[in-house]
Design an enzyme around this catalytic site. Structure first.
Site, PDB file in Angstrom:
ATOM      1  CD  GLU A   6      -1.453  -2.575   1.769  1.00 42.18           C
ATOM      2  OE1 GLU A   6      -0.953  -2.483   2.041  1.00 42.18           O
ATOM      3  OE2 GLU A   6      -2.528  -3.224   1.454  1.00 42.18           O
ATOM      4  CG  PHE A  12      -9.641  -9.382  11.406  1.00 48.03           C
ATOM      5  CD1 PHE A  12      -8.189  -9.321  12.223  1.00 48.03           C
ATOM      6  CD2 PHE A  12      -9.985  -9.284  10.076  1.00 48.03           C
ATOM      7  CE1 PHE A  12      -7.759 -10.188  11.273  1.00 48.03           C
ATOM      8  CE2 PHE A  12      -8.735  -9.822   9.440  1.00 48.03           C
ATOM      9  CZ  PHE A  12      -8.030 -10.172   9.809  1.00 48.03           C
ATOM     10  CD  GLN A  13      -7.355  -7.094   7.889  1.00 48.82           C
ATOM     11  OE1 GLN A  13      -8.551  -6.893   6.990  1.00 48.82           O
ATOM     12  NE2 GLN A  13      -6.506  -7.624   7.997  1.00 48.82           N
ATOM     13  CE  LYS A  20     -17.003  -6.594   2.948  1.00 44.58           C
ATOM     14  NZ  LYS A  20     -16.904  -7.438   3.210  1.00 44.58           N
ATOM     15  CG  MET A  26      22.740  12.105   3.188  1.00 44.52           C
ATOM     16  SD  MET A  26      23.907  13.004   2.486  1.00 44.52           S
ATOM     17  CE  MET A  26      22.348  14.011   0.930  1.00 44.52           C
TER      18      MET A  26
HETATM   19  C1  LIG Z   1      11.821   5.595   6.065  1.00 44.68           C
HETATM   20  C2  LIG Z   1      13.352   6.496   6.231  1.00 44.68           C
HETATM   21  N1  LIG Z   1      14.629   6.313   7.043  1.00 44.68           N
HETATM   22  C3  LIG Z   1      15.226   6.538   7.082  1.00 44.68           C
HETATM   23  C4  LIG Z   1      16.148   7.691   5.890  1.00 44.68           C
HETATM   24  C5  LIG Z   1      17.258   8.039   6.926  1.00 44.68           C
HETATM   25  N2  LIG Z   1      17.746   8.282   5.718  1.00 44.68           N
HETATM   26  C6  LIG Z   1      18.409   9.475   4.980  1.00 44.68           C
HETATM   27  S1  LIG Z   1      19.561   9.204   3.956  1.00 44.68           S
HETATM   28  C7  LIG Z   1      19.463   7.649   3.800  1.00 44.68           C
HETATM   29  C8  LIG Z   1      20.557   6.521   3.089  1.00 44.68           C
HETATM   30  C9  LIG Z   1      19.553   6.764   2.252  1.00 44.68           C
HETATM   31  O1  LIG Z   1      20.378   5.021   1.461  1.00 44.68           O
HETATM   32  P1  LIG Z   1      20.312   4.964  -0.525  1.00 44.68           P
HETATM   33  O2  LIG Z   1      18.260   4.821  -0.513  1.00 44.68           O
HETATM   34  O3  LIG Z   1      21.789   3.761  -0.370  1.00 44.68           O
HETATM   35  O4  LIG Z   1      21.214   6.351  -1.012  1.00 44.68           O
HETATM   36  P2  LIG Z   1      22.462   6.429  -1.062  1.00 44.68           P
HETATM   37  O5  LIG Z   1      22.730   7.920  -0.225  1.00 44.68           O
HETATM   38  O6  LIG Z   1      24.248   5.950  -0.839  1.00 44.68           O
HETATM   39  O7  LIG Z   1      22.507   7.761  -2.073  1.00 44.68           O
HETATM   40  C10 LIG Z   1      19.244   7.347   5.269  1.00 44.68           C
HETATM   41  C11 LIG Z   1      19.014   5.704   5.577  1.00 44.68           C
HETATM   42  C12 LIG Z   1      14.955   8.598   5.371  1.00 44.68           C
HETATM   43  N3  LIG Z   1      15.655   9.697   4.834  1.00 44.68           N
HETATM   44  N4  LIG Z   1      14.110   7.673   5.067  1.00 44.68           N
END
Ligand SMILES: Cc1ncc(C[n+]2csc(CCOP(=O)(O)OP(=O)(O)O)c2C)c(N)n1
Length: 564
Positions: free
Chosen positions: A48, A110-111, A160, A471
């Site tokens: 979803e 439920f749900q 529903k 990042m």
């Molecule tokens: C749902 C979610 N969880 C955690 C984060 C924190 N976060 C920001 S950037 C990042 C790393 C992203 O890694 P990747 O997708 O491999 O991309 P890269 O930075 O290596 O290009 C994280 C964990 C986030 N932005 N969103």
């Protein structure tokens, strides 16, 4: 007699809906049964969260309202991150959720989940429908609210028994989009506009700071006209990329944490900042105490709640960016470039501090993006995931027009890009759509390869694979003494996974393969996945450390982009 579910489908069609993204379950079965022989197109996603991101991507690419559908309880809860993402970026989405029968509401049936309660802070508005007679009216109001003023997500929860309730057509409440108490101000106040003009005439170093509001109001032509009329340089936020063409002489690119050096210098030096459809987000302002310290501020925004939230403007103008900008142009008496030395200064900064890209024979992500931009002639629709990949794409792709760049700005939701790109493919069938992802983000909704395969969505998937949560690793490198705590990811055979779904792909690990691989993917008719094994510890520069002033960037114009 018509059931609530049938009325729902009729109402969606009346709103001009062509495609909805969804996932079935017990409480929405009446809707799915109606969909069975309806000509409304339903795309079955694999989760979803992907349905709401796809609806969001559809909305961002087309400018229309995106629609998603889920069942009650877990299905509805899985929509929450996506609804919050759309809310933070002011994207018009209508989310339809099934609910347990009205008689069981509040019984922990439920749900059952109180999805209107859960989403209250992250929707523009939401409804729990208790009588099928109201469905048409609610749907039309929901579309009106989602798609007008400051756009945003609206949720409609449908028990529903309401979906199965039979209603005599003559009892159906007529649709009525005239909502009492909801009247967005579109036209800017003429006295305020006059004040703004006086301030522009007095300025020596004016600068436009344009945000996503320019894109969502369709104001980019007006923005260009306004900037050219007075010869004012323009910097945009991440959400505003494409509001002014990348090669326009007045365009300074993005400002803020990973903005260009020249944009950040310009903000720091300007004496008048004209914010258009932008909200002074902390990723833009850095330490707000030092943001535009010498400037008077004009703030135009459609949402009065934005005015004075983070900065106190000298001239606030509430209104739609398109209308306010065209009014400003119309009311202007003195025109022409009266700030020539400033424009020259900005140009010099731009020439002296270009975005850096290393040239050492290694596979750098910036090179991949620039090649892609070259091959697509800065066209197509580019959707990013979140992280370094997002910032490299924002910095190095040459955006020419609005709605060409789709990215989760406000919430920064990993897992957004891939499904949003699927939505963009349905919104713009003739366009080349590319998702740029990190290996971490791609794995957050990787199951949507199933959707891509099932519907032969011709999406090009570009993974900038550094085997890190890049990042976060960058922050650990710079601010946590290189202690890479839980940010390393083992290598993944993405090409093999794509193949398992019947999707073609290729692994690329050298510079010379980049261009042919990108060409092959772009020329191929169906979906194509490219796994670029990039320099693992590449960083995004320039960078404003959290809490610093935006003039205090690290990694400035160094030739080797890998060194701060
Ligand atoms: C749902 C979610 N969880 C955690 C984060 C924190 N976060 C920001 S950037 C990042 C790393 C992203 O890694 P990747 O997708 O491999 O991309 P890269 O930075 O290596 O290009 C994280 C964990 C986030 N932005 N969103």
């Amino acid at each position: 007699m018509k059931t609530g579910a049938a009325l729902l489908i009729d109402s969606l069609k009346e709103e001009g809906v062509k495609v909805i993204f969804g996932y079935p379950g017990g409480s929405v079965l009446p809707v799915y049964d109606e969909l069975y022989d309806s000509d409304l197109r339903h795309i079955l996603v694999r989760h979803e969260q992907a349905a709401v991101h796809a609806a969001d991507g559809y909305a961002r690419a087309s400018g229309k309202v995106g629609v998603c559908l889920s069942t009650s309880g877990p299905g509805a809860c899985n929509l929450v991150s996506g609804i919050a993402t759309a809310n933070m970026d002011s994207v018009p989405v209508v989310a339809l959720t099934g609910q347990v029968p009205t008689g069981m509401l509040g019984n922990d049936a439920f749900q059952e989940s109180d999805i209107t309660g859960i989403t209250m802070p992250v929707t523009k508005h939401n409804y729990l429908v208790k009588d099928a007679k109201e469905i048409k009216r609610v749907v039309s109001s929901a579309f009106h609210i989602a798609g007008t003023g400051r756009k945003g997500p609206v949720l409609i929860d449908l028990p529903k028994d309401v979906l199965t309730q039979a209603v005599d057509p003559k009892d159906v409440l007529s649709k009525d989009a005239e909502l009492r108490g909801y009247k967005p101000t579109l036209k800017g106040h003429s006295r305020q506009i006059k004040k703004a003009l006086d301030m522009i005439y007095e300025a020596k170093k004016p600068l436009v700071y344009a945000g996503g509001g320019v894109i969502s109001s369709g104001a980019s032509e007006e923005l260009k006209e306004f900037a050219e009329l007075f010869c004012i340089p323009v910097t945009t936020t991440l959400m505003g990329l494409g509001a002014i063409p990348c090669d326009h002489p007045l365009n300074l690119g993005m400002l803020g944490m990973h903005g260009t050096e020249y944009a950040n210098y310009a903000v720091t030096e300007c004496d008048l900042l004209i914010a258009v459809g932008a909200r002074f987000d902390d990723r833009v302002t850095g330490n707000i105490k030092y943001f535009a310290p010498n400037a008077k501020i004009i703030h135009m925004d459609i949402d009065p709640a934005e005015i004075g939230k983070n900065v106190c403007p000298d001239v606030p103008i509430v209104g739609d960016a398109k209308l306010v900008l065209s009014e400003l142009c119309k009311m202007a008496e003195k025109k022409g470039c009266f700030c020539e030395p400033w424009v020259k200064q900005v140009k010099t900064w731009r020439e002296n501090h270009p975005l850096a890209i290393a040239d050492d024979g290694k596979l750098h992500p910036q090179y991949v993006i620039r090649k892609l931009s070259e091959i697509l002639d800065s066209g197509g629709i580019i959707v990013s995931e979140v992280g370094q990949n997002q910032m490299w794409a924002a910095q190095h792709y040459g955006f020419r027009r609005p709605r060409q760049w789709i990215s989760s700005g406000g919430l920064g939701t990993m897992g957004f890009g891939f499904p949003a790109a699927i939505g963009a493919c349905f919104a713009k069938p003739g366009e080349t759509v590319v998702v740029i992802a990190g290996d971490g983000s791609f794995q957050m909704n990787i199951q949507e390869l199933g959707t891509v395969a099932q519907y032969e969505v011709p999406l090009k998937m570009v993974i900038l694979d550094n085997m890190y949560l890049g990042m976060v690793r960058q922050w650990q490198e710079l601010f946590y003494d290189r202690r890479y705590s839980y940010t390393e990811l083992p290598p993944v055979d993405f090409v093999g996974i794509a193949k398992a779904y019947g999707i073609k792909g290729m692994l690329v690990d050298s510079v010379k393969e980049v261009e042919p691989a990108l060409r092959k993917a772009v020329d191929y008719e169906g979906p194509y996945l490219l796994d670029f094994r990039i320099e693992r510890e590449e960083n995004v520069f320039p960078m404003v450390p959290a809490g610093a002033a935006i003039s205090e960037m690290i990694g400035k114009h160094c030739k080797n982009a890998g060194e701060p």
